[in-house]
Write a protein that holds these residues in place. Structure first.
Motif, mmCIF file in Angstrom:
data_model
loop_
_atom_site.group_PDB
_atom_site.id
_atom_site.type_symbol
_atom_site.label_atom_id
_atom_site.label_comp_id
_atom_site.label_asym_id
_atom_site.label_seq_id
_atom_site.Cartn_x
_atom_site.Cartn_y
_atom_site.Cartn_z
ATOM 1 N N SER A 40 0.902 9.662 -5.494
ATOM 2 C CA SER A 40 1.446 10.986 -5.230
ATOM 3 C C SER A 40 2.346 11.449 -6.376
ATOM 4 C CB SER A 40 2.224 10.979 -3.910
ATOM 5 O OG SER A 40 2.671 12.277 -3.581
ATOM 6 N N LYS A 41 3.126 10.543 -6.921
ATOM 7 C CA LYS A 41 4.000 10.898 -8.050
ATOM 8 C C LYS A 41 3.192 11.255 -9.292
ATOM 9 C CE LYS A 41 7.879 8.147 -6.374
ATOM 10 N NZ LYS A 41 8.575 6.853 -6.451
ATOM 11 N N LEU A 42 2.036 10.645 -9.467
ATOM 12 C CA LEU A 42 1.160 10.978 -10.597
ATOM 13 C C LEU A 42 0.471 12.324 -10.377
ATOM 14 C CD1 LEU A 42 -0.467 7.474 -11.195
ATOM 15 C CD2 LEU A 42 1.154 8.626 -12.712
ATOM 16 N N ILE A 43 0.115 12.613 -9.135
ATOM 17 C CA ILE A 43 -0.605 13.853 -8.805
ATOM 18 C C ILE A 43 0.339 15.045 -8.734
ATOM 19 C CG2 ILE A 43 -2.026 14.977 -7.031
ATOM 20 C CD1 ILE A 43 -2.883 12.014 -6.260
ATOM 21 N N ARG A 44 1.565 14.826 -8.234
ATOM 22 C CA ARG A 44 2.567 15.890 -8.048
ATOM 23 C C ARG A 44 2.009 17.020 -7.178
ATOM 24 N NH1 ARG A 44 6.909 15.556 -7.688
ATOM 25 N NH2 ARG A 44 7.767 17.306 -8.858
ATOM 26 N N GLN A 97 0.827 -1.199 0.000
ATOM 27 C CA GLN A 97 0.000 0.000 0.000
ATOM 28 C C GLN A 97 0.867 1.258 0.000
ATOM 29 O OE1 GLN A 97 -2.421 1.188 3.434
ATOM 30 N NE2 GLN A 97 -4.144 1.459 2.044
ATOM 31 N N GLY A 98 1.996 1.195 0.666
ATOM 32 C CA GLY A 98 2.913 2.318 0.648
ATOM 33 C C GLY A 98 3.391 2.653 -0.750
ATOM 34 N N ARG A 99 3.666 1.620 -1.547
ATOM 35 C CA ARG A 99 4.100 1.861 -2.935
ATOM 36 C C ARG A 99 2.938 2.404 -3.778
ATOM 37 N NH1 ARG A 99 8.017 3.777 -2.835
ATOM 38 N NH2 ARG A 99 7.419 3.931 -0.660
ATOM 39 N N VAL A 100 1.720 1.995 -3.446
ATOM 40 C CA VAL A 100 0.551 2.556 -4.138
ATOM 41 C C VAL A 100 0.413 4.041 -3.812
ATOM 42 C CG1 VAL A 100 -1.966 2.498 -4.320
ATOM 43 C CG2 VAL A 100 -0.680 0.356 -4.262
ATOM 44 N N LEU A 101 0.530 4.391 -2.534
ATOM 45 C CA LEU A 101 0.441 5.797 -2.125
ATOM 46 C C LEU A 101 1.541 6.621 -2.792
ATOM 47 C CD1 LEU A 101 -0.293 5.425 1.710
ATOM 48 C CD2 LEU A 101 -1.931 5.924 -0.125
ATOM 49 N N PHE A 119 -5.439 27.018 3.756
ATOM 50 C CA PHE A 119 -5.000 26.906 2.371
ATOM 51 C C PHE A 119 -5.625 25.655 1.787
ATOM 52 C CE2 PHE A 119 -1.716 25.870 5.465
ATOM 53 C CZ PHE A 119 -1.565 24.516 5.287
ATOM 54 N N LYS A 120 -5.520 25.500 0.480
ATOM 55 C CA LYS A 120 -6.179 24.391 -0.200
ATOM 56 C C LYS A 120 -5.197 23.246 -0.467
ATOM 57 C CE LYS A 120 -10.198 26.638 -2.121
ATOM 58 N NZ LYS A 120 -11.133 26.649 -3.257
ATOM 59 N N PHE A 121 -5.759 22.048 -0.532
ATOM 60 C CA PHE A 121 -4.941 20.849 -0.668
ATOM 61 C C PHE A 121 -5.096 20.223 -2.054
ATOM 62 C CE2 PHE A 121 -5.543 21.361 3.867
ATOM 63 C CZ PHE A 121 -4.256 21.185 4.339
ATOM 64 N N ASP A 122 -4.007 19.598 -2.488
ATOM 65 C CA ASP A 122 -4.004 18.843 -3.746
ATOM 66 C C ASP A 122 -4.232 17.357 -3.492
ATOM 67 O OD1 ASP A 122 -3.104 21.177 -5.341
ATOM 68 O OD2 ASP A 122 -1.274 20.934 -4.159
ATOM 69 N N LEU A 123 -3.847 16.902 -2.303
ATOM 70 C CA LEU A 123 -3.934 15.482 -1.973
ATOM 71 C C LEU A 123 -4.232 15.336 -0.493
ATOM 72 C CD1 LEU A 123 -3.524 12.454 -2.649
ATOM 73 C CD2 LEU A 123 -1.065 12.809 -2.298
ATOM 74 N N VAL A 124 -5.235 14.526 -0.171
ATOM 75 C CA VAL A 124 -5.594 14.242 1.222
ATOM 76 C C VAL A 124 -5.681 12.726 1.409
ATOM 77 C CG1 VAL A 124 -7.378 14.442 2.997
ATOM 78 C CG2 VAL A 124 -6.851 16.408 1.546
ATOM 79 N N PHE A 125 -5.126 12.245 2.514
ATOM 80 C CA PHE A 125 -5.210 10.832 2.862
ATOM 81 C C PHE A 125 -5.922 10.718 4.204
ATOM 82 C CE2 PHE A 125 -2.818 6.864 4.430
ATOM 83 C CZ PHE A 125 -3.724 6.011 3.821
ATOM 84 N N ILE A 126 -7.093 10.080 4.195
ATOM 85 C CA ILE A 126 -7.890 9.895 5.414
ATOM 86 C C ILE A 126 -7.661 8.479 5.937
ATOM 87 C CG2 ILE A 126 -10.192 9.930 6.427
ATOM 88 C CD1 ILE A 126 -11.097 11.710 4.122
ATOM 89 N N LEU A 183 3.727 9.470 0.816
ATOM 90 C CA LEU A 183 3.063 10.555 0.100
ATOM 91 C C LEU A 183 4.048 11.656 -0.276
ATOM 92 C CD1 LEU A 183 -0.146 10.780 2.312
ATOM 93 C CD2 LEU A 183 -0.023 9.883 -0.021
ATOM 94 N N CYS A 184 5.072 11.871 0.558
ATOM 95 C CA CYS A 184 6.073 12.901 0.265
ATOM 96 C C CYS A 184 6.892 12.573 -0.981
ATOM 97 C CB CYS A 184 7.008 13.068 1.453
ATOM 98 S SG CYS A 184 6.321 14.027 2.817
ATOM 99 N N GLU A 185 6.951 11.318 -1.351
ATOM 100 C CA GLU A 185 7.793 10.917 -2.480
ATOM 101 C C GLU A 185 7.377 11.582 -3.796
ATOM 102 O OE1 GLU A 185 8.449 6.669 -2.765
ATOM 103 O OE2 GLU A 185 8.507 6.489 -0.588
ATOM 104 N N GLY A 186 6.096 11.948 -3.924
ATOM 105 C CA GLY A 186 5.640 12.594 -5.144
ATOM 106 C C GLY A 186 5.430 14.083 -5.008
ATOM 107 N N MET A 187 5.696 14.606 -3.832
ATOM 108 C CA MET A 187 5.460 16.019 -3.550
ATOM 109 C C MET A 187 6.440 16.892 -4.331
ATOM 110 S SD MET A 187 5.207 17.625 0.286
ATOM 111 C CE MET A 187 6.910 17.183 0.720
#
Length: 213
Positions: A53-57, A45-49, A127-134, A75-79
């Protein structure tokens, strides 16, 4: 609950991207020292996240439910280089453990920890978010969604973990099972809300990807 056989899960892990060394250390120490280590996102799941994130940037990331910090680092890996991640948790005893691994990573100064109830903290983030993980208390998933949605950028992604709840979502609902009841309602809200488009993935305990329209 395993939705796939353990053999298939092992095959999937072997044919997915390797777990970075720092995350492998975090994974190991979590299982050695922390209660309920199965709450960790884990290798696959970590690799999926990380891939999402890398796709969303994303520039701005919000995580609700830090635990030991594994998913935050994924998640930071794609930030983007100027990005920030805000992560919220209620467990004071885990703050130093999280920070140790955050500071070992190259994103230490870009990760901001918040201690307390997410329903109180989210309204203070202006501020607004590009990616949220609940990935926190299931009883508040609906509250989180309604708090987060106005704070999302168009095209932003909301990831919701544990939405299959060990398969309880397709079993007879027990009268006192509030968490399952709320998750059933939450999944239906994501399906019907015309402000998002959603796909529910049978990854681990269920991961929903909702794109803000």
């Amino acid at each position: 609950m395993h939705f796939l056989s353990e053999d298939l899960e092992e095959y999937i892990e072997q044919h997915s991207e390797n777990e970075p060394e720092l995350l492998a250390q975090l994974n190991k120490e979590t299982y050695q020292k922390i209660l309920l280590p199965r709450m960790l996102s884990g290798r696959f799941q970590g690799r999926v996240l990380s891939m999402l994130s890398k796709l969303i940037r994303p520039i701005n990331i919000l995580e609700i439910g830090t635990y030991t910090g594994y998913s935050a680092l994924c998640l930071c890996e794609g930030m983007q280089e100027n990005g920030i991640l805000h992560t919220i948790d209620i467990k004071e005893e885990l703050v130093d453990f999280q920070r140790k691994y955050f500071d070992k990573s190259r994103w230490g100064k870009q990760i901001f920890q918040h201690l307390g109830e997410a329903v109180n903290i989210i309204p203070t983030l202006n501020f607004k978010f590009d990616l949220v993980f609940i990935d926190a208390d299931k009883d508040n998933y609906i509250n989180y969604f309604h708090l987060i949605l106005p704070r999302m950028n168009k095209g932003g992604i909301i990831l919701s973990d544990n939405v299959l709840w060990s398969g309880k979502v397709v079993q007879t609902l027990e009268p006192n099972d509030l968490s399952t009841k709320i998750l059933l309602e939450y999944n239906q809200i994501l399906k019907n809300d015309n402000r998002v488009e959603t796909v529910l993935l049978p990854i681990r305990d269920g991961l929903t990807v909702s794109r803000v329209l």
